[in-house]
Design an enzyme around this catalytic site. Structure first.
Site, PDB file in Angstrom:
ATOM      1  N   GLY A 103       0.832  -1.202   0.000  1.00 28.74           N
ATOM      2  CA  GLY A 103       0.000   0.000   0.000  1.00 28.74           C
ATOM      3  C   GLY A 103       0.859   1.241   0.000  1.00 28.74           C
ATOM      4  N   GLY A 122       2.462   4.902   1.444  1.00 28.77           N
ATOM      5  CA  GLY A 122       3.044   5.365   2.704  1.00 28.77           C
ATOM      6  C   GLY A 122       2.031   6.077   3.585  1.00 28.77           C
ATOM      7  N   PRO A 123       1.332   7.083   3.030  1.00 29.42           N
ATOM      8  CG  PRO A 123       0.932   9.081   1.913  1.00 29.42           C
ATOM      9  CD  PRO A 123       1.547   7.726   1.720  1.00 29.42           C
ATOM     10  CB  VAL A 138      -0.176   0.583   4.209  1.00 27.83           C
ATOM     11  CG1 VAL A 138       0.449  -0.616   4.914  1.00 27.83           C
ATOM     12  CG2 VAL A 138      -1.457   0.172   3.504  1.00 27.83           C
ATOM     13  CD  GLU A 184      19.950   1.750   8.628  1.00 27.03           C
ATOM     14  OE1 GLU A 184      20.756   2.543   8.088  1.00 27.03           O
ATOM     15  OE2 GLU A 184      20.240   1.067   9.614  1.00 27.03           O
ATOM     16  CD  GLU A 240      19.493  10.672  -0.438  1.00 25.91           C
ATOM     17  OE1 GLU A 240      18.326  10.887  -0.079  1.00 25.91           O
ATOM     18  OE2 GLU A 240      20.145   9.674  -0.090  1.00 25.91           O
TER      19      GLU A 240
HETATM   20  P1  NAD Z   1      10.343   7.374   0.946  1.00 25.37           P
HETATM   21  O1  NAD Z   1      10.685   7.963   2.246  1.00 25.37           O
HETATM   22  O2  NAD Z   1       9.519   8.150   0.000  1.00 25.37           O
HETATM   23  O3  NAD Z   1       9.557   5.998   1.139  1.00 25.37           O
HETATM   24  C1  NAD Z   1      10.081   4.942   1.901  1.00 25.37           C
HETATM   25  C2  NAD Z   1       8.925   4.094   2.406  1.00 25.37           C
HETATM   26  O4  NAD Z   1       8.148   4.889   3.304  1.00 25.37           O
HETATM   27  C3  NAD Z   1       7.963   3.628   1.321  1.00 25.37           C
HETATM   28  O5  NAD Z   1       7.511   2.339   1.634  1.00 25.37           O
HETATM   29  C4  NAD Z   1       6.834   4.633   1.437  1.00 25.37           C
HETATM   30  O6  NAD Z   1       5.595   4.118   1.000  1.00 25.37           O
HETATM   31  C5  NAD Z   1       6.799   4.853   2.936  1.00 25.37           C
HETATM   32  N1  NAD Z   1       6.159   6.114   3.345  1.00 25.37           N
HETATM   33  C6  NAD Z   1       6.000   7.250   2.623  1.00 25.37           C
HETATM   34  N2  NAD Z   1       5.338   8.179   3.363  1.00 25.37           N
HETATM   35  C7  NAD Z   1       5.092   7.607   4.563  1.00 25.37           C
HETATM   36  C8  NAD Z   1       4.468   8.059   5.749  1.00 25.37           C
HETATM   37  N3  NAD Z   1       3.926   9.299   5.834  1.00 25.37           N
HETATM   38  N4  NAD Z   1       4.402   7.234   6.807  1.00 25.37           N
HETATM   39  C9  NAD Z   1       4.951   5.993   6.750  1.00 25.37           C
HETATM   40  N5  NAD Z   1       5.541   5.499   5.643  1.00 25.37           N
HETATM   41  C10 NAD Z   1       5.621   6.307   4.565  1.00 25.37           C
HETATM   42  O7  NAD Z   1      11.727   6.966   0.321  1.00 25.37           O
HETATM   43  P2  NAD Z   1      11.966   6.322  -1.097  1.00 25.37           P
HETATM   44  O8  NAD Z   1      11.801   7.400  -2.105  1.00 25.37           O
HETATM   45  O9  NAD Z   1      11.169   5.065  -1.249  1.00 25.37           O
HETATM   46  O10 NAD Z   1      13.493   5.872  -0.997  1.00 25.37           O
HETATM   47  C11 NAD Z   1      14.538   6.728  -1.257  1.00 25.37           C
HETATM   48  C12 NAD Z   1      15.168   7.233   0.018  1.00 25.37           C
HETATM   49  O11 NAD Z   1      15.547   6.144   0.832  1.00 25.37           O
HETATM   50  C13 NAD Z   1      16.432   8.000  -0.216  1.00 25.37           C
HETATM   51  O12 NAD Z   1      16.445   9.164   0.568  1.00 25.37           O
HETATM   52  C14 NAD Z   1      17.526   7.066   0.236  1.00 25.37           C
HETATM   53  O13 NAD Z   1      18.700   7.688   0.658  1.00 25.37           O
HETATM   54  C15 NAD Z   1      16.858   6.343   1.331  1.00 25.37           C
HETATM   55  N6  NAD Z   1      17.509   5.058   1.580  1.00 25.37           N
HETATM   56  C16 NAD Z   1      18.262   4.883   2.711  1.00 25.37           C
HETATM   57  C17 NAD Z   1      18.906   3.693   2.937  1.00 25.37           C
HETATM   58  C18 NAD Z   1      19.747   3.479   4.153  1.00 25.37           C
HETATM   59  O14 NAD Z   1      19.971   2.346   4.498  1.00 25.37           O
HETATM   60  N7  NAD Z   1      20.187   4.497   4.833  1.00 25.37           N
HETATM   61  C19 NAD Z   1      18.782   2.660   2.035  1.00 25.37           C
HETATM   62  C20 NAD Z   1      18.035   2.868   0.894  1.00 25.37           C
HETATM   63  C21 NAD Z   1      17.380   4.074   0.684  1.00 25.37           C
END
Ligand code: NAD
Length: 480
Positions: A210, A212-213, A215, A254, A387
């Site tokens: 689902g 992020g906002p 699920v 992370e 980034e």
């Molecule tokens: P994102 O933060 O947009 O989404 C990550 C996850 O969070 C997704 O499953 C998304 O559906 C969920 N999500 C989104 N909004 C949410 C909310 N309000 N509440 C709870 N969950 C929510 O990130 P992305 O675009 O999928 O991934 C890229 C980012 O991830 C980059 O900034 C990258 O640096 C970071 N990243 C970090 C690591 C690490 O280990 N440090 C590894 C990989 C990626």
């Protein structure tokens, strides 16, 4: 999108995985999955709801006492069967990641399918020998599984990031509800096909796909989730941390990075540049640990820029299934647009374009961005601070090691870094001064048993290896 109306040729997944079974979601909404190399819709998954999260968390809660009490050797045997079932799907995993993310198939095979198998194998071994109990004075100090884990993962290494949470959580005796990224959910389904085949006890691991906002937030805010393990952007991590803080639960984050690669004056420059460019552009630059700032001693700067231009010219952008392709597309139109915005901003800020840029011809369809390098980037400029998460490298000169360390640490992030020098002691001394969770000296290989995580806004906590298992435990002191 209505699930029932989906064409059969698509990779259609209609169920959640809850309490050991494929079950219908609470309603029939679906999320389309795109092939970013073509823009075509190639699959779909259910759009889970808070009701689905409630059901999955209840299943994980019910399974927790039994799994926590399962002997380590038996937990390891379950994980071993899961490893075998996942290994049997390695080719399908690589193809699925190439399709839904656009990682070139060769890289997808080696990293996107290979790395999670390596990590899962390490967790089979760690599950068999849990952290030792300690005697401290009159106290027996024991580690116990923290409880129900909510795992929320991003799209850039869609199986690795799932396995890096799920496998140590299970090894520690926790039960899990997973919400994978809505951009790359099909790979997670292959994991749950393996979970079914391996016959893990019902409810030990559950899947609710689902957005992020919807699920993600329901999982982070759920009162019966003891620890939320999140990988993603720093902005979303902050939101998840707030939700978790409201109910005083545990959180592991992370997050993003802006890692510096320091090439000292005495380095093996051709190797340092070749490996540095490969790292910066890995997975089209969509890698949290990517060394996106290349810091070069001024004595070697001109030579380095020549080597960089030659190296970048060898990167072919295109179809992920073409063996000649080095760079696939970015994951989505929005991501490609964001990256182009960073390139425009760097040009406006006066950085010197030495490779790539907005005028390079690209495949006519799909979300491609040319590999791009800027020189003379100011350490405080947006390109050096933000980034980008695309194939864009910032090159910055320095005059001495103190200045290099200061530039490297001039970041709100602290995830990774690299140092190159013919003098390993000097490189180690510099590595110790970098405020980051990992540093690679002269291209030191990735170690799946080493703790992985970040300083500063790159996160909280560590994944992988023994430290990764400990993340999913509570300490208990028993006085006698
Ligand atoms: P994102 O933060 O947009 O989404 C990550 C996850 O969070 C997704 O499953 C998304 O559906 C969920 N999500 C989104 N909004 C949410 C909310 N309000 N509440 C709870 N969950 C929510 O990130 P992305 O675009 O999928 O991934 C890229 C980012 O991830 C980059 O900034 C990258 O640096 C970071 N990243 C970090 C690591 C690490 O280990 N440090 C590894 C990989 C990626």
């Amino acid at each position: 999108m209505d699930l029932a109306a989906a064409p059969p040729a698509l990779l259609v997944r209609r169920h959640l995985h809850v309490a050991g079974a494929w079950v219908d979601p609470a309603d029939g909404e679906a999320i389309p999955v795109e092939n970013p190399a073509t823009g075509e819709i190639v699959g779909q998954v259910p759009a889970g709801t808070p009701a689905d999260v409630d059901r999955a968390v209840a299943a994980a809660r019910a399974a927790f006492p039994g799994w926590a009490a399962t002997a380590p050797a038996e937990r390891a045997a379950h994980l071993d069967r899961l490893h075998a079932a996942l290994a049997a799907r390695a080719e399908a995993i690589a193809h699925t990641v190439a399709l839904e993310l656009g990682t070139p198939l060769k890289l997808a095979t080696r990293v996107q399918a290979g790395l999670p198998l390596t990590v899962l194998r390490s967790m089979v071994e760690l599950a068999a020998r849990p952290p030792a109990e300690q005697t401290v004075g009159n106290s027996l100090v024991v580690r116990e599984p923290v409880g129900v884990v909510g795992a929320i993962t991003p799209w850039n290494y869609p199986l690795h990031q799932v396995v890096a949470k799920v496998a140590p959580a299970l090894a520690a005796g926790c039960t899990v509800v997973l919400k994978p990224s809505e951009l790359t959910p099909l790979t997670a389904y292959l994991l749950f096909d393996a979970v079914s085949e391996a016959g893990l006890p019902a409810g030990v691991i559950n899947l609710v796909p689902g957005t992020g906002p919807v699920v993600g937030e329901a999982l982070a805010a759920h009162p019966d989730v003891d620890l939320v393990s999140f990988t993603g952007s720093t902005a979303t991590g902050r939101r998840v941390a707030h939700l978790v803080a409201d109910r005083i639960a545990r959180v592991a984050l992370e997050l993003g990075g802006k890692s510096a690669n320091l090439i000292l004056a005495d380095a093996d420059l051709p190797t340092a540049v070749k490996v540095g460019i490969g790292n910066a552009f890995l997975n089209s630059g969509q890698t949290c640990t990517a060394w996106t700032r290349l810091l070069v001693h001024r004595d070697r700067y001109a030579e380095a820029l020549d080597l960089i231009a030659t190296a970048v010219a060898s990167y072919r952008t295109g179809d992920p299934f073409d063996p000649a392709t080095r760079l696939g597309p970015l994951v989505s139109a929005a991501q490609a647009e964001r990256v182009r915005g960073h390139v425009e901003r760097a040009l406006a800020d006066g950085a010197r374009l030495v490779a790539g840029g907005p005028d390079v011809p690209l495949p006519p369809r799909g979300h491609f961005v040319a590999p791009t390098v800027f020189a003379d980037v100011h350490p405080d400029s947006a390109l050096a601070q933000e980034e980008v998460f695309g194939p864009v490298l910032a090159v910055i000169p320095f005059d001495d090691t103190d200045e290099a360390v200061a530039i490297a640490n001039n970041s709100r992030y602290g995830l990774a870094g690299a140092v190159w020098s013919a003098d390993e002691n000097q490189a180690l001394a510099v590595a110790r001064r970098l405020r980051t969770g990992q540093v690679d000296i002269n291209g030191g290989a990735f170690n799946p048993l080493a703790p992985f995580g970040g300083y500063k806004q790159s996160g909280l906590g560590r994944e992988l290896g023994p430290a990764g298992v400990e993340e999913f435990t509570e300490l208990k002191a028993i006085q006698r």
